[in-house]
Design an enzyme around this catalytic site. Structure first.
Site, short mmCIF file in Angstrom:
data_model
loop_
_atom_site.label_atom_id
_atom_site.label_comp_id
_atom_site.label_asym_id
_atom_site.label_seq_id
_atom_site.Cartn_x
_atom_site.Cartn_y
_atom_site.Cartn_z
N GLU A 78 -18.76 -27.67 -6.06
CA GLU A 78 -18.89 -28.49 -4.85
C GLU A 78 -19.83 -29.64 -5.17
OE1 GLU A 78 -20.10 -26.33 -1.23
OE2 GLU A 78 -21.25 -28.12 -0.67
N ARG A 108 -24.60 -36.57 -0.98
CA ARG A 108 -25.98 -36.95 -0.67
C ARG A 108 -26.41 -38.08 -1.59
NH1 ARG A 108 -28.58 -30.88 -0.47
NH2 ARG A 108 -26.78 -30.02 0.63
N LYS A 118 -18.85 -22.08 6.48
CA LYS A 118 -20.02 -21.94 5.62
C LYS A 118 -21.11 -21.30 6.48
CE LYS A 118 -23.44 -25.10 3.56
NZ LYS A 118 -23.59 -26.11 2.50
C1 3PG Z 1 -26.05 -26.82 0.36
O1 3PG Z 1 -26.01 -27.90 0.88
O2 3PG Z 1 -25.06 -26.09 0.33
C2 3PG Z 1 -27.36 -26.33 -0.12
O3 3PG Z 1 -28.18 -27.37 -0.55
C3 3PG Z 1 -27.28 -25.30 -1.19
O4 3PG Z 1 -28.32 -24.45 -0.93
P1 3PG Z 1 -29.40 -24.12 -2.05
O5 3PG Z 1 -29.90 -25.45 -2.58
O6 3PG Z 1 -30.47 -23.33 -1.33
O7 3PG Z 1 -28.69 -23.33 -3.09
#
Ligand code: 3PG
Length: 320
Positions: A43, A47, A131
């Site tokens: 994924e 950002r 999600k």
């Molecule tokens: C996301 O947007 O899915 C998160 O940033 C992922 O979460 P994590 O950085 O805590 O793994």
């Protein structure tokens, strides 16, 4: 790939790396490192300015890598992501406009939810897969278990605060499709070009999601009498006999079969989070499931299966 094919692939993989790519030049080495770690899905979060270009380059150079777009806050971003080659859309929250844009085009979309009301909103939009974000902060596996009561048909991609150390507790939840996280593809690892470390962390995550642990050793016997004789020997070592219809369990670690069973000498049982997923994972090590051995739970998921191949005279089996 159809929507159900995509969700099946996410389930079988079990873990999805979530990458924030600052420099599009890192996209292909990143995807190659993730593939080398055994993971065929990534994924890329919107950002950074480079997100669209990163997706485009991965799709062009590593067509075997399935790419989804994350942090998709608006329909315009969803459009950009899909044009770049994203196969699915993920967001931290539930934006009805983004969801409708995707569903109108049959593009799989997983909006973020963490409350029953948000799930109901998503159900009203025709979705059944979300999600679950931020997973750890929003109650983790205990919260997911609570949500399975009122929403039995809903499945989640658990994300937020998940690491190799806690991923198995999510994989064990029946309503978790897969878990996702950024720890194996962090910005720092990308910036330093530590592709080997990304490969190692992906392979580690893939093993961790299986939650594999030794369960018991099964020993075949010719008759129930032989099994009982062996039971007396193990009792001398302080083990307690628990007789059942097929075998005598000594504590939970040794199973004395009443008759010849799978494996010429016996079997070795391993617990895992999901035998169907782990059987797929072990295919690359040359293991194939004996279809006659599969036992199912009431919900239709595989509870237990044996492999065809013998290891040192033992059949190996997986159990939930
Ligand atoms: C996301 O947007 O899915 C998160 O940033 C992922 O979460 P994590 O950085 O805590 O793994």
């Amino acid at each position: 790939m159809t929507k159900s094919g995509l969700f099946q692939f996410l389930h079988d993989t079990g873990v999805i790396p979530v990458a924030c790519v600052e420099d599009a030049a890192n996209a292909v080495p990143l995807a190659e490192a993730v593939l080398a770690g055994g993971i065929g899905v990534l994924e890329i979060t919107f950002r950074t300015e480079a997100a669209g270009e990163a997706i485009r380059q991965i799709r062009a150079e590593c067509p075997q890598m399935l790419v989804g777009a994350g942090t998709v806050l608006h329909p315009q971003t969803a459009e950009k992501a899909v044009q770049a080659g994203a196969a699915f859309i993920v967001s931290a929250g539930l934006n009805p406009e983004t969801v409708s844009w995707c569903t109108a085009r049959d593009i799989p979309v997983l909006p973020g939810v963490c409350t029953p009301s948000e799930i109901e909103q998503g159900l009203a939009l025709g979705l059944d897969t979300f999600k679950f974000f931020p997973a750890e902060a929003a109650g983790g596996a205990a919260m997911l278990k609570s949500l399975s009561g009122p929403f039995p048909g809903v499945r989640f991609l658990a994300t937020g605060g998940i690491r190799a150390e806690n991923i198995a507790q999510y994989a064990r939840c029946r309503n978790v499709l897969a878990a996702a996280g950024s720890w194996m593809v962090s910005g720092e690892l990308q910036a330093k070009g530590r592709w080997d470390e990304i490969t190692r962390l992906c392979a580690e995550a893939l093993l961790a999601v299986q939650g594999l642990e030794f369960a018991h050793l099964g020993i075949n016997n010719g008759t129930p009498g032989e099994a009982e004789q062996l039971a007396r020997i193990f009792e001398a070592f302080g083990m307690r006999a628990n007789p059942g219809p097929l075998s005598i369990f000594m504590n939970r670690e040794i199973e004395l079969m009443n008759r010849p069973f799978y494996g010429s000498k016996g079997h070795i049982g391993f617990r895992c989070t999901d035998p169907a997923r782990t059987a797929k994972y072990l295919e690359k090590y040359g293991f194939t499931v004996n279809p006659e051995s599969i036992q199912y739970d009431a919900d239709g998921s595989v509870r237990l299966c044996y492999f065809q191949e013998e290891t040192a005279g033992f059949a190996i089996h997986l159990v939930k």
